[in-house]
Design an enzyme around this catalytic site. Structure first.
Site, PDB file in Angstrom:
ATOM      1  N   GLU A 220      35.818  26.516  33.096  1.00  0.00           N
ATOM      2  CA  GLU A 220      35.037  27.711  32.775  1.00  0.00           C
ATOM      3  C   GLU A 220      33.736  27.335  32.077  1.00  0.00           C
ATOM      4  O   GLU A 220      32.678  27.908  32.343  1.00  0.00           O
ATOM      5  CB  GLU A 220      35.846  28.664  31.888  1.00  0.00           C
ATOM      6  CG  GLU A 220      36.968  29.377  32.610  1.00  0.00           C
ATOM      7  CD  GLU A 220      38.236  28.558  32.663  1.00  0.00           C
ATOM      8  OE1 GLU A 220      39.248  29.095  33.143  1.00  0.00           O
ATOM      9  OE2 GLU A 220      38.244  27.382  32.246  1.00  0.00           O
TER      10      GLU A 220
ATOM     11  N   ASP B  34      38.915  31.425  38.788  1.00  0.00           N
ATOM     12  CA  ASP B  34      37.807  32.215  38.258  1.00  0.00           C
ATOM     13  C   ASP B  34      36.624  31.323  37.935  1.00  0.00           C
ATOM     14  O   ASP B  34      35.465  31.737  38.068  1.00  0.00           O
ATOM     15  CB  ASP B  34      38.250  32.994  37.025  1.00  0.00           C
ATOM     16  CG  ASP B  34      38.576  32.104  35.850  1.00  0.00           C
ATOM     17  OD1 ASP B  34      39.371  31.172  36.020  1.00  0.00           O
ATOM     18  OD2 ASP B  34      38.035  32.348  34.752  1.00  0.00           O
TER      19      ASP B  34
END
Length: 697
Positions: free
Chosen positions: A388, A566
């Site tokens: 991330e 993600d």
């Protein structure tokens, strides 16, 4: 990994020192007198969840000594009628009121400073008083002990020193619970610079190399506890230098902006610093501080340079500040439209984030996930980073390209991510053995860590992987192009799984792939076990860390990676907008190669949209009741929590596996995402493997 336990937050990026995972050492004596091991020191933390007629007890044993504990027996007694029902993470027994817990095969070694957890369930009536005394291997243990508090008071954050000059390190430290501070160690990142055993704690370091440094103080107390300070970032220059407060500045049309200058070291005489535009936008001009004088008394006092923008132009210029006998400094000043206050604020913050003295990045340019020494989420300390964090770096540099038209930083961010967070062929060497018709062996998902290891079940049908052949045909490789999700940037744990290496060990200075969370949805931050992604049985138990997760009768050395979809999706999205913005500027060719890599990553991201074992999506209950998929009917077309892949390290007798995920989060879904994917024609699947295994979660 069970990524449902991961809390993905955009935080400050920086590093903090934590204790490395110590390895047990064999003490060897010389002569006729054998060496004596240090006395065992320990603490036990006891907590319960009580419902009136029964309770669970969670105990954490911490090794407060300097030597590893190799095999442990924990003992304590109750005062009431508590009766043992069952226990986990150890062999539990009861004799009268006395309770005894013996270590399991996989958690018997407790390194110095490390902890191990165990627990049990009891029934009772009447009162349920907590035990007050504990012993380990017959040695009494103290209660939970608070570590010392350590603050690095010198040097100042952002300070610049000349190579060869002494950098003054100083720290304050205070112990808790009646303990005393025994020593303070000073570190340059993870390299020990020196130790002071008496207050005031200080050290003079003169051998620091040119570049950015992260300085840390670590205090130890008389009970064996230790704790590190928040790190301080400094810069060492090759000689006397002019120092700027930022590397980036934005000035709106018709307005002014300022930055500050000072010298890195005290001069013997007055020094004149001259600042002028070296290249770029002629609409930007120095209107204040073009010539500044620094004396031997005010050399470290900042003085301002003012830059004024004309009323019509846009674009960047480089302003250089020079002085005789000093290294120059440069600041990029960008003129933006008068209406673009957001762009001005963005560039101001960008300058602070990317300033090397701020320490938001590792020496390799890797973004740290956080500044804290302890984090109650998937990364547990500030030396770690996540996929991330890499994806947010890509967004940061894409926005920089949008505002300034400079796309070199965006391309550079992708190169850093590709180099350090996407496993190389050497990291995943046996993908050629992957059999797409039998992707993996089923392993059940259980709720709590005590229910693991989960035995593999080859009787449960799994479906074929329908996209492996497409990917190999499109990209000419069996390797997966995706980010692994967790990295020990400074190899604090000492596994040494840097790109292209397998368990190189504590001496490896490169960023190390690690993993956590593989024992059910309720596995907490406090229960998870950091482990290497390449398990060559060098660390952990007889079979490395594998005995914790799957109940196999035997194990092979293996590698395994887990993707956080993600993060990859965010990276692809950043590349999409970089492409759009660069095209608008007539600079699409400058990002085209990176955009092609993003399309490739997006193709592999499709694994996150399939059932974990490629079973047919539909209304069924139970692993045996749910039929195997046929083709792409095993896709749910949602972005799931993870996908994973792995295989044997033995390239002569290899096998490999791939899985999707059993969980999809509503927040991950975008009903109309912009996409630009590569063509992926279908071809025959890759050649079969010799054996297969199901992954740990």
């Amino acid at each position: 990994m069970d990524p449902s336990r991961r809390r993905r937050t955009a935080r400050r990026l920086w590093t903090a020192a934590v204790a490395a995972l110590a390895l047990p050492l064999t003490m060897l004596g010389t002569g006729t007198t054998p060496a004596q091991a240090a006395a065992l020191q320990c603490s036990v933390d006891y907590k319960t969840n009580d419902w009136g007629s029964g309770f669970t007890a969670d105990l954490t044993l911490t090794n407060r000594g300097t030597d590893a504990i190799n095999g442990w027996t924990l003992a304590y007694a109750y005062t009431g009628d508590q009766k043992l029902s069952n226990g986990w993470n150890g062999s539990w027994s009861q004799s009268g009121k006395q309770i005894t817990v013996t270590s399991a095969s996989y958690n018997g070694t407790v390194a110095a400073g490390a902890s191990v957890g165990t627990g049990a369930q009891f029934t009772y009536s009447g009162s349920n008083a907590a035990p007050t005394t504990f012993s380990v291997n017959g040695t009494p243990c103290t209660g939970a002990h608070q570590p010392p508090i350590t603050v690095l008071t010198s040097p100042a954050a952002g300070a610049v020193y000349t190579q060869g000059d002494a950098v003054p390190l100083a720290a304050t430290a205070a112990a808790a619970d009646g303990a005393t501070v025994s020593k303070v160690e000073f570190y340059d990142d993870t390299a020990l610079l020196g130790t002071d055993t008496s207050a005031p704690y200080s050290l003079s370091a003169s051998g620091l190399t040119v570049g950015s440094h992260s300085l840390v103080a670590k205090a130890y107390d008389s009970l064996g506890a230790s704790a590190s300070s928040t790190p301080v970032g400094i810069t060492v220059a090759s000689g006397p230098a002019v120092v700027a407060s930022t590397t980036q500045l934005a000035v709106q049309q018709g307005k002014t902006g300022t930055y500050e200058l000072r010298l890195s070291t005290q001069p013997s005489a007055n020094v004149t610093v001259t600042t002028a535009r070296a290249s770029g936008n002629t609409g930007l001009t120095v209107t204040g501080g073009a010539s500044l004088t620094f004396t031997p008394s005010n050399w470290n006092t900042a003085q301002k340079v003012t830059v004024t923008a004309d009323s019509s132009g846009t674009g960047a210029a480089t302003f250089e500040s020079t002085a005789n006998g000093h290294a120059k400094t440069a600041v990029t000043v960008t003129q933006i439209a008068a209406s673009k206050a957001y762009d001005a604020r963005f560039l101001e913050l960008y300058g602070k984030i990317t300033n090397p003295a701020s320490g938001y990045f590792s020496p390799e340019g890797i973004p740290y996930h956080s500044v804290e020494t302890l984090i109650v989420e998937a990364p547990d300390h500030g030396h770690e980073t996540t996929s991330e964090a890499y994806s947010y770096l890509l967004w940061l540099q894409a926005m920089y390209g949008k505002v300034t038209g400079d796309w070199t930083k965006f391309n550079g961010a992708w190169e850093i991510m590709e180099k350090y967070m996407i496993p190389t062929h050497a990291d995943q060497p046996t993908n050629s053995f992957y059999n797409a018709s039998k992707p993996a062996t089923y392993a059940p998902e259980l709720d709590t860590p005590d229910e693991y290891p989960a035995k593999l079940d080859g009787a449960v049908s799994v479906g074929p992987d329908p996209i492996a052949g497409e990917l190999k045909t499109a990209y000419g490789t069996d390797d997966v192009y995706a980010m692994h999700w967790l990295q020990d940037v400074d190899n604090v744990y000492g596994y040494g799984n840097s790109p292209g290496k397998c368990e190189a060990g504590p001496s490896d200075t490169g960023p190390s792939y690690i993993n956590t969370f593989q024992r059910g949805a309720q596995e907490s931050v406090w229960e998870t076990v950091p482990q290497p992604t390449c398990d060559a049985f060098k660390y952990g138990g007889k079979n490395g860390y594998l005995d914790l997760f799957t109940g196999d009768s035997s194990y092979a050395k293996q590698w395994k990676f887990t993707n956080a979809p993600d993060a990859d999706a965010r990276a692809v999205q950043a590349a999409y907008w970089a492409d759009v913005w660069a095209e608008q500027q007539g600079k699409g060719s400058q990002v085209s190669a990176t955009v092609a890599k993003a399309a490739k990553m997006g193709d592999y991201l499709r694994y996150a949209m399939y059932d974990k074992y490629f079973k047919k999506v539909g209304n069924c209950v139970g692993p045996s009741a749910c039929p195997a998929g046929t083709g792409k009917d095993s896709s749910h077309y949602l972005l799931s929590w993870y996908y994973a892949w792995g295989g044997a390290t033995d390239t002569s007798a290899g096998w490999a596996w791939r899985i999707g995920s059993s969980h999809a989060h509503g927040g991950y879904q975008n009903p109309s995402p912009p996409t630009r994917s590569a063509a992926t024609p279908t071809s025959s699947p890759s050649r079969p493997r010799d054996r297969r295994t199901g992954p740990s979660r």
